[in-house]
Motif scaffolding. Structure first.
Motif, PDB file in Angstrom:
ATOM      1  N   ALA A 198     -11.363  14.659   7.792  1.00 40.74           N
ATOM      2  CA  ALA A 198     -11.427  13.826   6.594  1.00 40.74           C
ATOM      3  C   ALA A 198     -10.091  13.102   6.478  1.00 40.74           C
ATOM      4  CB  ALA A 198     -11.681  14.686   5.359  1.00 40.74           C
ATOM      5  N   VAL A 199     -10.169  11.770   6.319  1.00 38.37           N
ATOM      6  CA  VAL A 199      -8.949  10.965   6.276  1.00 38.37           C
ATOM      7  C   VAL A 199      -9.221   9.696   5.471  1.00 38.37           C
ATOM      8  CG1 VAL A 199      -9.451   9.815   8.482  1.00 38.37           C
ATOM      9  CG2 VAL A 199      -7.083   9.984   7.698  1.00 38.37           C
ATOM     10  N   SER A 200      -8.201   9.228   4.769  1.00 36.39           N
ATOM     11  CA  SER A 200      -8.353   7.988   4.002  1.00 36.39           C
ATOM     12  C   SER A 200      -8.022   6.787   4.880  1.00 36.39           C
ATOM     13  CB  SER A 200      -7.428   7.997   2.781  1.00 36.39           C
ATOM     14  OG  SER A 200      -6.073   7.877   3.163  1.00 36.39           O
ATOM     15  N   ALA A 201      -8.525   5.649   4.452  1.00 32.04           N
ATOM     16  CA  ALA A 201      -8.175   4.401   5.134  1.00 32.04           C
ATOM     17  C   ALA A 201      -6.663   4.213   5.085  1.00 32.04           C
ATOM     18  CB  ALA A 201      -8.900   3.223   4.476  1.00 32.04           C
ATOM     19  N   ARG A 202      -6.061   4.498   3.944  1.00 36.05           N
ATOM     20  CA  ARG A 202      -4.613   4.345   3.774  1.00 36.05           C
ATOM     21  C   ARG A 202      -3.841   5.225   4.765  1.00 36.05           C
ATOM     22  NH1 ARG A 202      -3.425   4.113  -1.660  1.00 36.05           N
ATOM     23  NH2 ARG A 202      -4.677   5.962  -1.964  1.00 36.05           N
ATOM     24  N   ALA A 203      -4.268   6.452   4.948  1.00 35.10           N
ATOM     25  CA  ALA A 203      -3.566   7.344   5.876  1.00 35.10           C
ATOM     26  C   ALA A 203      -3.607   6.780   7.295  1.00 35.10           C
ATOM     27  CB  ALA A 203      -4.182   8.741   5.840  1.00 35.10           C
ATOM     28  N   LEU A 204      -4.719   6.178   7.678  1.00 35.14           N
ATOM     29  CA  LEU A 204      -4.817   5.581   9.017  1.00 35.14           C
ATOM     30  C   LEU A 204      -3.859   4.407   9.175  1.00 35.14           C
ATOM     31  CD1 LEU A 204      -8.651   5.913   9.345  1.00 35.14           C
ATOM     32  CD2 LEU A 204      -6.975   6.958  10.898  1.00 35.14           C
ATOM     33  N   VAL A 205      -3.700   3.619   8.134  1.00 34.96           N
ATOM     34  CA  VAL A 205      -2.752   2.498   8.185  1.00 34.96           C
ATOM     35  C   VAL A 205      -1.336   3.027   8.351  1.00 34.96           C
ATOM     36  CG1 VAL A 205      -1.824   0.516   6.922  1.00 34.96           C
ATOM     37  CG2 VAL A 205      -4.287   1.001   6.836  1.00 34.96           C
ATOM     38  N   MET A 259       0.847  -1.169   0.000  1.00 26.07           N
ATOM     39  CA  MET A 259       0.000   0.000   0.000  1.00 26.07           C
ATOM     40  C   MET A 259       0.896   1.237   0.000  1.00 26.07           C
ATOM     41  SD  MET A 259      -2.851   1.031   2.891  1.00 26.07           S
ATOM     42  CE  MET A 259      -3.502  -0.618   2.861  1.00 26.07           C
ATOM     43  N   LYS A 260       0.689   2.066  -1.007  1.00 25.91           N
ATOM     44  CA  LYS A 260       1.545   3.243  -1.141  1.00 25.91           C
ATOM     45  C   LYS A 260       1.194   4.333  -0.134  1.00 25.91           C
ATOM     46  CE  LYS A 260      -1.211   5.323  -4.791  1.00 25.91           C
ATOM     47  NZ  LYS A 260      -1.273   5.740  -6.168  1.00 25.91           N
ATOM     48  N   LYS A 261       2.093   5.293  -0.009  1.00 35.86           N
ATOM     49  CA  LYS A 261       1.945   6.390   0.938  1.00 35.86           C
ATOM     50  C   LYS A 261       0.772   7.290   0.543  1.00 35.86           C
ATOM     51  CE  LYS A 261       5.291   8.667   3.626  1.00 35.86           C
ATOM     52  NZ  LYS A 261       6.693   9.016   3.745  1.00 35.86           N
ATOM     53  N   PRO A 262       0.008   7.766   1.526  1.00 32.77           N
ATOM     54  CA  PRO A 262      -1.110   8.654   1.196  1.00 32.77           C
ATOM     55  C   PRO A 262      -0.607  10.001   0.687  1.00 32.77           C
ATOM     56  CG  PRO A 262      -0.834   8.514   3.576  1.00 32.77           C
ATOM     57  CD  PRO A 262       0.119   7.526   2.963  1.00 32.77           C
ATOM     58  N   ILE A 263      -1.389  10.606  -0.175  1.00 30.60           N
ATOM     59  CA  ILE A 263      -1.054  11.941  -0.661  1.00 30.60           C
ATOM     60  C   ILE A 263      -1.696  12.976   0.261  1.00 30.60           C
ATOM     61  CG2 ILE A 263      -0.649  11.230  -3.037  1.00 30.60           C
ATOM     62  CD1 ILE A 263      -3.482  12.105  -3.730  1.00 30.60           C
ATOM     63  N   GLU A 264      -1.266  14.212   0.131  1.00 28.62           N
ATOM     64  CA  GLU A 264      -1.643  15.258   1.086  1.00 28.62           C
ATOM     65  C   GLU A 264      -3.136  15.453   1.280  1.00 28.62           C
ATOM     66  OE1 GLU A 264       0.338  18.998   0.902  1.00 28.62           O
ATOM     67  OE2 GLU A 264       2.296  18.076   0.656  1.00 28.62           O
ATOM     68  N   ASN A 265      -3.949  15.253   0.253  1.00 22.12           N
ATOM     69  CA  ASN A 265      -5.388  15.495   0.422  1.00 22.12           C
ATOM     70  C   ASN A 265      -6.096  14.331   1.122  1.00 22.12           C
ATOM     71  OD1 ASN A 265      -5.418  13.595  -1.645  1.00 22.12           O
ATOM     72  ND2 ASN A 265      -6.988  14.664  -2.827  1.00 22.12           N
ATOM     73  N   GLU A 266      -5.348  13.294   1.548  1.00 27.84           N
ATOM     74  CA  GLU A 266      -5.947  12.139   2.224  1.00 27.84           C
ATOM     75  C   GLU A 266      -5.894  12.243   3.748  1.00 27.84           C
ATOM     76  OE1 GLU A 266      -4.920   8.203   0.737  1.00 27.84           O
ATOM     77  OE2 GLU A 266      -4.221   9.118  -1.114  1.00 27.84           O
ATOM     78  N   PHE A 267      -5.341  13.301   4.259  1.00 26.71           N
ATOM     79  CA  PHE A 267      -5.270  13.476   5.712  1.00 26.71           C
ATOM     80  C   PHE A 267      -5.168  14.963   6.024  1.00 26.71           C
ATOM     81  CE2 PHE A 267      -1.006  12.689   4.122  1.00 26.71           C
ATOM     82  CZ  PHE A 267      -0.230  13.651   4.730  1.00 26.71           C
ATOM     83  N   PRO A 268      -5.594  15.355   7.216  1.00 24.64           N
ATOM     84  CA  PRO A 268      -5.550  16.778   7.572  1.00 24.64           C
ATOM     85  C   PRO A 268      -4.118  17.276   7.765  1.00 24.64           C
ATOM     86  CG  PRO A 268      -6.397  15.483   9.401  1.00 24.64           C
ATOM     87  CD  PRO A 268      -6.175  14.542   8.256  1.00 24.64           C
ATOM     88  N   LYS A 269      -3.975  18.560   7.723  1.00 22.42           N
ATOM     89  CA  LYS A 269      -2.663  19.186   7.913  1.00 22.42           C
ATOM     90  C   LYS A 269      -2.250  19.175   9.381  1.00 22.42           C
ATOM     91  CE  LYS A 269      -2.385  20.246   3.591  1.00 22.42           C
ATOM     92  NZ  LYS A 269      -2.851  19.052   2.938  1.00 22.42           N
ATOM     93  N   ASP A 270      -3.107  18.634  10.238  1.00 21.86           N
ATOM     94  CA  ASP A 270      -2.834  18.505  11.664  1.00 21.86           C
ATOM     95  C   ASP A 270      -1.442  17.923  11.873  1.00 21.86           C
ATOM     96  OD1 ASP A 270      -2.839  16.460  14.047  1.00 21.86           O
ATOM     97  OD2 ASP A 270      -4.377  17.926  14.562  1.00 21.86           O
ATOM     98  N   LYS A 271      -0.709  18.438  12.836  1.00 16.14           N
ATOM     99  CA  LYS A 271       0.679  18.030  13.038  1.00 16.14           C
ATOM    100  C   LYS A 271       0.836  16.542  13.323  1.00 16.14           C
ATOM    101  CE  LYS A 271       0.789  19.213  17.905  1.00 16.14           C
ATOM    102  NZ  LYS A 271       1.479  19.873  18.978  1.00 16.14           N
ATOM    103  N   TYR A 272      -0.126  15.923  14.003  1.00 13.84           N
ATOM    104  CA  TYR A 272       0.021  14.513  14.348  1.00 13.84           C
ATOM    105  C   TYR A 272      -0.101  13.609  13.124  1.00 13.84           C
ATOM    106  CZ  TYR A 272      -0.172  16.136  19.115  1.00 13.84           C
ATOM    107  OH  TYR A 272       0.102  16.789  20.285  1.00 13.84           O
ATOM    108  N   PHE A 273      -1.042  13.908  12.263  1.00 15.22           N
ATOM    109  CA  PHE A 273      -1.223  13.073  11.076  1.00 15.22           C
ATOM    110  C   PHE A 273       0.050  13.056  10.241  1.00 15.22           C
ATOM    111  CE2 PHE A 273      -5.609  13.755  12.223  1.00 15.22           C
ATOM    112  CZ  PHE A 273      -6.272  12.621  11.794  1.00 15.22           C
TER     113      PHE A 273
END
Length: 173
Positions: free
Chosen positions: A145-152, A1-15
């Motif tokens: 808003a977050v993708s399943a991939r970003a959570l992984v 599974m490839k790395k998520p792109i920027e629009n798949e997770f918030p700009k929040d520092k933790y993500f």
């Protein structure tokens, strides 16, 4: 599974912080490598190391292991829900409240390590079943808003963060 792109997770520092912790091209490979690393690291801790606190009100390595496992369960559930098309917002959690309710230091260390292993193996099996299309699905977790991939990727990055803490603050690893 490839790395998520920027629009798949918030700009929040933790993500972004957690996602950037991983230098693998494939997060499934990172999760498999981490599993072996964590098991080998933890199984070699003495009883004193398992419950050591480097400062008052800081978690013990045993509590950190429980926290890593709880967080993987929560993020994994979120990833599953989003991958399956869940439209409802998924709740957040307060890690300190969960820790207060966990009593990890009173649980068997062997049981906590086995729970970690089983959760990780289950996560790897689930996430390996996600196609790139499924992994890129967007949902709402903890108000973001977050993708399943970003959570992984966050699961792997969150664990990497705590492995760094163990090394830097506990001289473990």
């Amino acid at each position: 599974m490839k790395k998520p792109i920027e629009n798949e997770f918030p700009k929040d520092k933790y993500f972004s912080f957690y996602i950037e912790q991983i230098d693998f091209q494939n997060v499934i490979e990172a999760l498999m490598v981490q599993k072996e690393l964590v098991i080998n690291l933890y199984k070699n801790l003495s009883n004193e190391q398992q419950i050591y606190q480097y400062a008052p009100d800081k978690w013990t390595p045993q509590q950190i292991l429980g926290h890593i496992t709880d967080t993987e369960r929560i993020f994994g559930y979120r990833a599953l829900c989003i991958a399956r098309g869940e439209k409802q917002a998924l709740p957040g959690f307060d890690e300190n409240e969960y820790m207060d309710a966990s009593h990890f230091n009173e649980q068997s260390f062997e049981s906590l390590l086995e729970q970690y292993r089983l959760v990780r193996e289950s996560s790897i099996a689930l996430f390996s079943s996600f196609s790139e299309e499924v992994a890129s699905r967007i949902g709402n977790a903890n108000g973001h808003a977050v993708s399943a991939r970003a959570l992984v990727w966050m699961i792997a990055g969150h664990e990497r963060h705590h492995l760094n803490v163990l090394k830097e603050r506990y001289n473990i690893g």
